[in-house]
Design an enzyme around this catalytic site. Sequence first.
Site, PDB file in Angstrom:
ATOM      1  N   HIS C  57       0.820  -1.207   0.000  1.00 53.80           N
ATOM      2  CA  HIS C  57       0.000   0.000   0.000  1.00 53.80           C
ATOM      3  C   HIS C  57       0.856   1.260   0.000  1.00 53.80           C
ATOM      4  CE1 HIS C  57      -3.098  -2.802   0.875  1.00 53.80           C
ATOM      5  NE2 HIS C  57      -2.649  -3.081   2.075  1.00 53.80           N
ATOM      6  N   HIS C 219      -6.808  -4.469  -0.955  1.00 55.07           N
ATOM      7  CA  HIS C 219      -6.105  -5.742  -1.120  1.00 55.07           C
ATOM      8  C   HIS C 219      -6.678  -6.483  -2.311  1.00 55.07           C
ATOM      9  CE1 HIS C 219      -6.248  -4.644   3.131  1.00 55.07           C
ATOM     10  NE2 HIS C 219      -4.982  -4.990   3.133  1.00 55.07           N
TER      11      HIS C 219
END
Lengths: 216, 216, 331, 331
Positions: C57, C219
């Site tokens: 991320h 995700h």
Amino acid sequence: MTTQSYRDTEFVVHSIAQTAVDNEKTFGDLDSVVGDGDFGFSLARGFEIVLADWDSYDRTDIGVFLQKIAVVITGRIGGTSGPIWGTAFLRAATGSKGRDELTGRDVVAMLRAAIEGIKARGGAELGDKTLLDALSPMTDVIEQKVGEGASSDEIVAAAAVAARTAADATVTMQARRGRAAYTGERSIGSPDPGAVAVAVILERLASEWSHRPQQS
Amino acid sequence: MTTQSYRDTEFVVHSIAQTAVDNEKTFGDLDSVVGDGDFGFSLARGFEIVLADWDSYDRTDIGVFLQKIAVVITGRIGGTSGPIWGTAFLRAATGSKGRDELTGRDVVAMLRAAIEGIKARGGAELGDKTLLDALSPMTDVIEQKVGEGASSDEIVAAAAVAARTAADATVTMQARRGRAAYTGERSIGSPDPGAVAVAVILERLASEWSHRPQQS
Amino acid sequence: MKKFVNDPQQYVPEMLEGIALANPDTLRYVPEYNLIMRSDAPRQDKVSIIQGSGSGHEPAHVLTVGRGMLDGACPGDVFAAPPMDYVYETTKLLASPKGVLLLVNNYTGDKMAFDMAQEMSLADGVTVKTLFIDDDVSVQDSTYTVGRRGVAGNFFVMKAVGAAAEAGADLDEVIRIGEKVNSVTRTMGLALTACTPPAKGSPLFELGDDEIEIGVGIHGEPGRRRAKIEPADALVDELLEPVLADLPYESGDRVALMINGLGGTPISELYIAYRHAHKVLTERGITVARSYVGEYCTSLDMAGVSVTLVKLDDEIEQLLAAPAEIGLRIF
Amino acid sequence: MKKFVNDPQQYVPEMLEGIALANPDTLRYVPEYNLIMRSDAPRQDKVSIIQGSGSGHEPAHVLTVGRGMLDGACPGDVFAAPPMDYVYETTKLLASPKGVLLLVNNYTGDKMAFDMAQEMSLADGVTVKTLFIDDDVSVQDSTYTVGRRGVAGNFFVMKAVGAAAEAGADLDEVIRIGEKVNSVTRTMGLALTACTPPAKGSPLFELGDDEIEIGVGIHGEPGRRRAKIEPADALVDELLEPVLADLPYESGDRVALMINGLGGTPISELYIAYRHAHKVLTERGITVARSYVGEYCTSLDMAGVSVTLVKLDDEIEQLLAAPAEIGLRIF
Ligand SMILES: Nc1ncnc2c1ncn2[C@@H]1O[C@H](COP(=O)(O)OP(=O)(O)O)[C@@H](O)[C@H]1O
Ligand SMILES: Nc1ncnc2c1ncn2[C@@H]1O[C@H](COP(=O)(O)OP(=O)(O)O)[C@@H](O)[C@H]1O
Ligand SMILES: [Mg+2]
Ligand SMILES: [Mg+2]
Ligand SMILES: [Mg+2]
Ligand SMILES: [Mg+2]
């Protein structure tokens, strides 16, 4: 500690670890259907450590051994699986504290303790489409077989069938816990990776059980 | 200004502009083989403006008209093509300053001036795999036909064939100017987009020449 | 798979080593726990702030460690919550007399790891509290399931608690601020393409040539629904409407607007999206007081964006405007 | 094509409008010339610095307009040099008594547009000079053809001349500095995937599933050669070796090291690449004194990186370290 119970415990733990390492890709792919694809990676990285340090764990008794394994799993596996699987091992360890021998009933109690631990840790119930949905029906079958006085070969074989059947049955469930839950109805149609992992582990145990190290 | 030369000039310019707009994708795709794919976009955006403002250009004489077009092209087309095509139009304009009538020889002179302008602006020579490699052989053929006293229909038809043949011949050349030059030998095997554009324009002119507006 | 990757298992450690090498003066790297920490942490005079979460991320969270933001980040592997040990050891390393705040994006794995680590640290005598971030409006029926996810809005929580801690606020005050910012922050994202986790080596899901995933998770978790690709403005509307309706954000509000790239979307497209979002908000009488356009919380190489709104008041606006110095450096 | 795009012809104007909306206090947008300029420009007491080039390379150059860097950027369409008018009008708008510097990446189209605009501006009485940037070592036989291309290294030239101009240097001094930085800057890039220009709607070139393009241009121009994908470290070596050999950079040198993402490469991979580059340089006795990891000069959504080295001396190092405030904002 050289009892057969201890040998069997070692064999089961080693098989679980080896299955996790061998199936990294399969488990990861299962988790990418409605999850995030890391399940195989997480399990493999943690159980790799279990295997690498295999000889180093304190083997004072079965409980101590399982607790050492639990610490590694909890501490070193990431994602949801670390706390979930770690808790399961920890509860099983508590149930076998100070023990060198385990009866069939003891094993059932340890499995029940593990299941309660998982529920407490992750807040999931049966039917939420998690590994509980394989573990719990499998434990029911083991309990029944133990009650019937079945041999360990018979019990393991029946447990494997039960786990696979239960894992397959997760296909039609809608996930209400874990990452798959975000997808709502779209989680229906594929099996839960955690439940499948339980089935794969049991199938391996069943196929190798008769070749396991035995007291001579 | 209503001479046939003026009408023909207008017709040629309008056809060039329309061809550029109609072939945006084709020219862009050609430029993406060993270039950066913007040739079609650049030409189309500029010549779009030429068409949109078509009636507004000062038409005092052929030279003034071409100069107005040159200013739009130079100022509003990006990439290499703006300066190159703008310079070509500007040189042609200079060669027809104050003129209402153009002979075949005048046209040849204007084309030669345009070619020299392009060479001066971009530093390219014949054989460097640019639009010069279509423009120059085409001009040779026009000059020859004019010398033979051919009709304008014959001249345009021959010019189109010459331009296409020359554009095709750029396939085997290695680019030494423009963005394609960076690829070295890999520029061999595909035609130069600028040269192909010249061919496409000439083919359109040839096919429409007999239908062009004529003095009644 | 075409990626800059050596051994997929070393993906995260090698990235962290790179970050440490690029920031030798300000950051310290503790490989055992995937820990990137301020080299001057823990400071006795401020609350320590730690964020975990999975990797993949970036810049969240390892690149938001620095003065005025995080004291440390101990990410897990790609898309996996950190193992409990990492959080526990990090908490001990960064323990400050003023306390430790654990920032946790609301996912089952993260929650469990941080809960367990908090419990163990408390037993060790460390003052430690946990704050959950859950800004993703794409999760519907959230009470029924596991609650909303924490996504790009976590940037604003990190920024605000970081500024408050830097200014000397105590742990409860820092938590009050973090909860307040989280409570006025909403996000929703969409994917144009799937991401490819290095260990998997292939895209995490399949999207058709004209398909998009609306409400995608960071995700790569599937979102609300699949839809056909639309023009940029319509795509932005698909994200902005649910976000606006959720708090709701209303005429007269001042907001921070973030257009967050998910990893594979070029900067040019982010500004095309920003333009429309800004216009829609202005038309609705909402003032965009602070703008954030770029990558803040990505999903590896996924093409897509998320839109975040934060409703501002004077306190939040001041905290967001406070200076910070983080590893993600532009000049 | 899956992109955040409305009308491909409005791609650049809409992006520029977004940038202007996101930076209302510091930037001004002049739509007629695709011009993004500092709202306080031209300043009578400093040289004005203008960069043009095509679009699709963001943050270069529209997002590097601001105090300490550019005064204005007037990009052309995607990958197309700006029309001459844009440069000419921009030059007039930003004319300062201290003069105007046109920064031009060395491409035929840009060169011609800027040359012509300079000629016309000079005729109007504006003091204007041009500086060419050509840091791309992937172009071989460059004397035979059109010379080297200007790529990500342009960031360092912009930064240095911007700092010098901000400090009040006169036009000749600014040019001396720019030429000096350009002369010690070298770059080479590679692509893992092609980019998709919005007007074309499909990838600019085809790369096989395991193929990469070494020496790719930032407009997707083919590079030195195609090769098979390799581990990250080997890929970095492919770029670093030609760069190192070119100047050459030698033991004892202090350098700035930039790992530039071409648009589609996640931040995590950039740091994996950085790690290896840093190690190789350190092993060779070269000190990495300044690190730049991120997107500085992109090629739309292309996955790939470029590696840039700048040989530092005290003067360059100070100029690179000088403060700047640009539209690309992180916090
Ligand atoms: N709350 C929960 N309780 C019990 N098991 C869970 C829970 N959430 C997920 N699981 C199990 O964990 C598996 C996924 O593990 P993993 O991929 O490590 O988690 P994540 O990526 O969501 O962090 C699921 O297939 C499911 O069997
Ligand atoms: N130096 C030059 N002189 C003349 N023509 C050139 C030169 N460089 C390129 N061209 C022509 O321009 C065409 C490409 O135009 P365009 O795509 O607008 O340029 P670019 O993308 O390189 O700026 C080539 O096909 C070639 O015919
Ligand atoms: Mg998972
Ligand atoms: Mg081109
Ligand atoms: Mg995960
Ligand atoms: Mg171009």
